[in-house]
Design an enzyme around this catalytic site. Structure first.
Site, mmCIF file in Angstrom:
data_model
loop_
_atom_site.group_PDB
_atom_site.id
_atom_site.type_symbol
_atom_site.label_atom_id
_atom_site.label_comp_id
_atom_site.label_asym_id
_atom_site.label_seq_id
_atom_site.Cartn_x
_atom_site.Cartn_y
_atom_site.Cartn_z
ATOM 1 N N HIS A 9 -3.739 0.871 -6.447
ATOM 2 C CA HIS A 9 -4.064 1.464 -5.147
ATOM 3 C C HIS A 9 -5.447 1.035 -4.678
ATOM 4 C CE1 HIS A 9 -5.617 4.696 -2.457
ATOM 5 N NE2 HIS A 9 -4.485 4.404 -1.853
ATOM 6 N N ASN B 196 -6.386 -0.857 -1.095
ATOM 7 C CA ASN B 196 -6.826 0.143 -0.126
ATOM 8 C C ASN B 196 -8.268 -0.025 0.355
ATOM 9 O OD1 ASN B 196 -6.249 2.830 1.287
ATOM 10 N ND2 ASN B 196 -8.152 3.258 0.183
ATOM 11 N N HIS C 42 1.487 4.952 -2.831
ATOM 12 C CA HIS C 42 1.636 6.331 -2.351
ATOM 13 C C HIS C 42 3.028 6.899 -2.617
ATOM 14 C CE1 HIS C 42 -2.096 7.045 0.084
ATOM 15 N NE2 HIS C 42 -2.170 5.724 -0.028
ATOM 16 N N HIS D 70 0.818 -1.207 0.000
ATOM 17 C CA HIS D 70 0.000 0.000 0.000
ATOM 18 C C HIS D 70 0.856 1.264 0.000
ATOM 19 C CE1 HIS D 70 -3.272 2.595 2.153
ATOM 20 N NE2 HIS D 70 -3.160 2.892 0.877
ATOM 21 N N ILE E 285 -6.486 8.877 -1.004
ATOM 22 C CA ILE E 285 -6.842 8.636 0.390
ATOM 23 C C ILE E 285 -5.955 7.520 0.918
ATOM 24 C CG2 ILE E 285 -8.612 6.938 -0.139
ATOM 25 C CD1 ILE E 285 -8.731 9.522 2.713
#
Length: 861
Positions: A712, A716, A526, A521, A861
């Protein structure tokens, strides 16, 4: 909104401006509106000057003839009398330009000057009827601060894409100057109105001024801890360590610098999100401690855990409850905990226990979640036995697996180990090598006691995976040079052995939970995508077609990453408090980044590398899955193919040959900077695409979009549905496996659930973690999903617009296929499983909230 038209005398052009005043976006900004209204009365207005794309400005000999001719300033009309609709937030204003078509030609850009004292959000300008040209649309979507805040003019270009060499000559200097502004000069503390994109190391995670225990190594810029770059803020160094950047107080999280246009939009309510996270970190943690200091610090049964969802955990009346409600607005308490005044801490029931409270414990569900849970990206095919370690034997001695043939051959449905390997039926979740180098430190310097794990699984005839052995390893007590101490556990559903097997699975999941959050993740979506955001804004003009292609996939990423550094991945942040990796979390991710290879982030390459697929030109997407019922891979390949088709059509429209790729100066500068600066610790790697062909461009853009959107989403949005019931996805363990003769082993005979909970689910961390997972798994009301854009006029070119429509249609079809497969329970057992949770992580769209589905365009997010 209806168009504004006027008499066409060849010398006047009417425009429509859509913007949002600050007071609409910030209810503390009512005073700002009054101040700006006064400025209007005093003649300090908002001015616009059109720039010609076809006629040079030769009125002033001091002005370069390479610049387009400017119109006289025109001003927004009726600022004071235009009543802003609070709900919609947008206001429409008129502006009228003097524009002689014979003298000025065709507008291609405009300069805006805000002479008010407050910023506003400029959405668009539309020239409705330009003589001999028709409508010209400018997509702006940018905050415009008062003119005195800027060192150079604010400029916006029409929505026509140009390669650098094809840019109209009168616009070229403006194009170049705008990029120089966005690059900044690399110095100084950056302020909210600065529009500077620049790079920094991850040197802001620690807080050494608070004490040595809060210090953390700098990530990036070294061979020991390589890392992707983050956005620079320019804050002062700490007093204790000049190499570390000082941190701002927790309550100032929204003040971390990111370029203002990268901040959350008003509908996302960034202030709410910041308060939300801050509340958990600041207020709930001491409250939880106080609560559980006064009661037994354990869940006694699974029923105790279920109270979090089915009735709420009632906090005691008195100072504690008042401290919480005084600190956190009632609206937030209601949203976070659905408080009805009775059960304060009450969470939505996670999907994994909505249909069946115990099915998560089944071996079949354990295997299914490796393929269709929140971390379906790690399983590999076993190709040699016993599994070997890649750790340096000169440092760690023999780290190879101790699993024997005798331990597993009776579980292979009549096959030998060699036959099962040859038939592609043995798979492994192998987390041993990632964890072992840190395990001694984790177990001796944190509150964790855990193992490094290997999990062997058999692919059964019905397409499901059956765990057949779990190896749990510890560093040798006498030192690394003696290797490991390992024990192998095999399935059992009877008595103490059955309870031991449940614990073995839990230890394996603890490993998987930490690696999921830190690697699958955080690092692989990110962190690795942020340099792409920065390099794109620094080197690709908004006029550049590749900027227009990629820009939607970068929305909110810098903002959410900055918040993450501020309160999630920092020292003593939520990740360190709730995952087994503790204070070593981020440096472990830096070690794993050493093995990150950009071309292998594409889904087909990843599946082939992990041995779960093989190249096959006769199969859809060119590869054949060796686990046919692998929901992440099945759906992912369809999404990947749709993205690649869209990117191919788009890039081929603008690049007619490989030569145009080679000669694109901005593209080459972008790719060079991305490699040498953004991912600078890997600049010498031979695997980087050279960016010399259309195919390299298409593949690189496809991978980038895949990482930011589908990858993602896959790791997520299932977090709360599966890990919101933390018993199913424990993230730390507090004691090792009970040994015969120990009190815990005796307790396993009489109360195995209590031992399980005491080992893996501490109440304090559970409440903290599921609070955060609830935030991270939500979709906002303003989310834009794959195949969607914030403006239908994002480009003037019709062929890309039509290709984008086809892309959206293809995604819709994929969504229907996913629903159809999820309904065929007999054929596709891994898509629903014993817990009856359908695989929808890669369903393209979603509504607002905790849906467990939807692919947003970006890591937002």
């Amino acid at each position: 909104m209806h168009a504004i038209t006027g008499k066409d005398d060849g010398k006047r052009v009417k425009g429509k401006v859509v913007l949002m005043k600050k007071n609409v976006l910030d209810f503390t900004g009512i005073m700002a509106a009054v101040v700006d209204d006064v400025a209007e009365l005093l003649g300090e207005k908002v001015s616009f000057q059109l720039i010609s794309s076809s006629v040079f400005d030769d009125r002033d000999r001091n002005v370069s003839v390479s610049e387009g001719k400017l119109s006289n300033p025109a001003y927004l009309e009726n600022w004071i009398t235009n009543i802003t609709p609070i709900i919609a937030g947008e206001s429409t204003f008129s502006v009228t330009f003097d524009w002689d078509r014979n003298e000025f030609g065709v507008p291609g850009a405009f300069i805006i000057k805000n002479f008010h004292l407050n910023e506003f959000f400029l959405k668009s300008l539309t020239l409705e009827d330009v003589p001999n040209h028709g409508k010209i649309h400018f997509v702006c979507n940018s905050w415009v601060y008062p003119a005195f805040r800027y060192k150079s003019d604010r400029i916006f270009f029409a929505n026509q894409a140009y390669l650098p060499s094809e840019t109209p000559q009168p616009l070229r200097k403006y194009r170049e100057n705008e990029l120089e502004t966005l690059r900044g000069d690399g110095t100084g503390k950056l302020e909210e109105w600065d529009r500077v994109y620049d790079y920094a190391y991850y040197n802001d995670l620690g807080d050494p001024d608070k004490g040595e225990e809060y210090a953390r190594p700098v990530l990036g810029g070294s061979s020991e801890y390589p890392y992707p770059r983050r956005g620079r803020t320019g804050r002062e160094p700490t007093k204790t360590d000049p190499n570390c950047e000082s941190r701002i107080p927790l309550f100032m999280g929204s003040d971390i610098y990111v370029p203002r246009d990268e901040r959350f939009g008003h509908l996302k309510m960034s202030d709410f999100l910041t308060v939300y996270l801050k509340s958990i970190a600041q207020s709930f943690l001491p409250a939880f401690k106080a609560l559980f200091d006064n009661t037994p610090n354990e869940f006694d049964s699974f029923e105790d855990v279920l109270k979090l969802y089915e009735g709420g955990v009632k906090l005691p009346e008195g100072p504690l409850l008042k401290a919480i409600t005084d600190t956190i607005p009632l609206e937030i308490l209601k949203d976070v905990f659905h408080s009805d005044g009775e059960g304060l801490f009450k969470f939505p029931t996670p999907q994994v226990i909505q249909e069946d409270k115990t099915a998560w414990r089944m071996d079949e569900e354990f295997g299914r979640e490796i393929l269709a849970g929140i971390n379906p990206v790690l399983i590999t095919r076993l190709q040699e036995f016993p599994p070997k370690s890649n750790l340096d034997p000169n440092i760690y001695s023999n780290q190879n697996s101790t699993i024997t043939r005798e331990q597993i051959e009776d579980k292979l449905d009549g096959l030998t180990v060699d036959e099962a390997i040859k038939a592609n039926m043995l798979f492994i979740l192998n987390l041993h090598d990632i964890i072992m180098p840190y395990l001694r430190k984790i177990n001796t310097t944190t509150n964790t006691e855990t193992y490094a794990s290997r999990t062997l699984l058999l692919l059964q005839d019905n397409g499901t995976l059956k765990p057949i052995a779990i190896e749990l390893s510890l560093p040798h007590p006498d030192g690394d040079q003696f290797g490991t101490v390992s024990k192998v556990y095999t399935p059992s559903d009877q008595g103490v052995e059955g309870s031991i097997w449940q614990l073995a699975k839990a230890y394996a999941v603890v490993n998987d939970s930490g690696i999921h959050e830190l690697i699958s993740h955080w690092l692989n979506t990110h962190a690795v995508i942020e340099p792409f955001v920065i390099a794109t804004n620094r080197q690709l003009s908004v006029l550049h077609p590749i900027h227009k292609l990629l820009h939607p996939h970068f929305r909110d990423t810098m903002n959410i990453n900055a918040l993450g550094r501020h309160m999630l991945i920092n020292s003593a942040g939520t990740i360190e408090l709730t995952f087994f990796t503790g204070k070593y979390s981020m440096e472990m991710s830096a070690i794993v980044y050493k093995d990150w290879i950009f071309p292998e982030q594409g889904l087909p390459a990843d599946l082939i590398k992990r041995g779960v697929a093989v190249e096959d030109s006769s199969s859809p997407h060119g590869i054949r899955l060796l686990i046919q019922d692998y929901p992440y891979a099945v759906d992912g390949l369809k999404i990947w193919s749709a993205i690649k088709s869209w990117v191919t059509e788009y890039c081929n429209f603008y690049y007619k040959s490989d030569d145009t790729v080679k000669k694109d100066s901005e593209l080459q500068a972008w790719w060079k900077e991305l490699r040498e600066e953004g991912h600078g610790d890997k600049k010498d790697e031979p695997w980087w695409p050279k960016m010399q062909t259309r195919q390299e461009l298409i593949e690189s853009c496809t991978i980038t979009i895949w990482i930011a959107s589908a990858l993602h989403a896959a790791v997520n949005f299932g977090q709360y549905p599966y890990a919101g019931y933390l018993v199913n996805r424990p993230s730390l363990s507090r004691m090792l496996m009970p040994e015969p003769g120990s009190p815990e082993y005796e307790e396993l005979k009489t109360n195995p659930d209590k031992v399980f909970l005491k080992t893996t689910v501490p109440p304090l961390q559970t409440l903290l973690e599921i609070s955060v997972l609830k935030i991270l798994s939500r979709h906002g009301s303003d989310t834009l999903y794959l195949g969607q854009r914030d403006s239908p006029e994002w480009t003037k070119d019709q062929e890309p617009l039509l290709a984008f429509e086809r892309f959206g249609k293809k995604l819709s079809d994929i969504g229907n296929q996913i629903l159809q497969m999820n309904g065929d329970h007999e054929k596709w057992k891994n898509r629903l499983g014993p817990v009856k949770v359908p695989y929808i992580s890669l369903f393209p769209t979603s509504g607002e909230g905790l849906t467990g589905k939807g692919i947003p365009n970006s890591v937002s997010i």
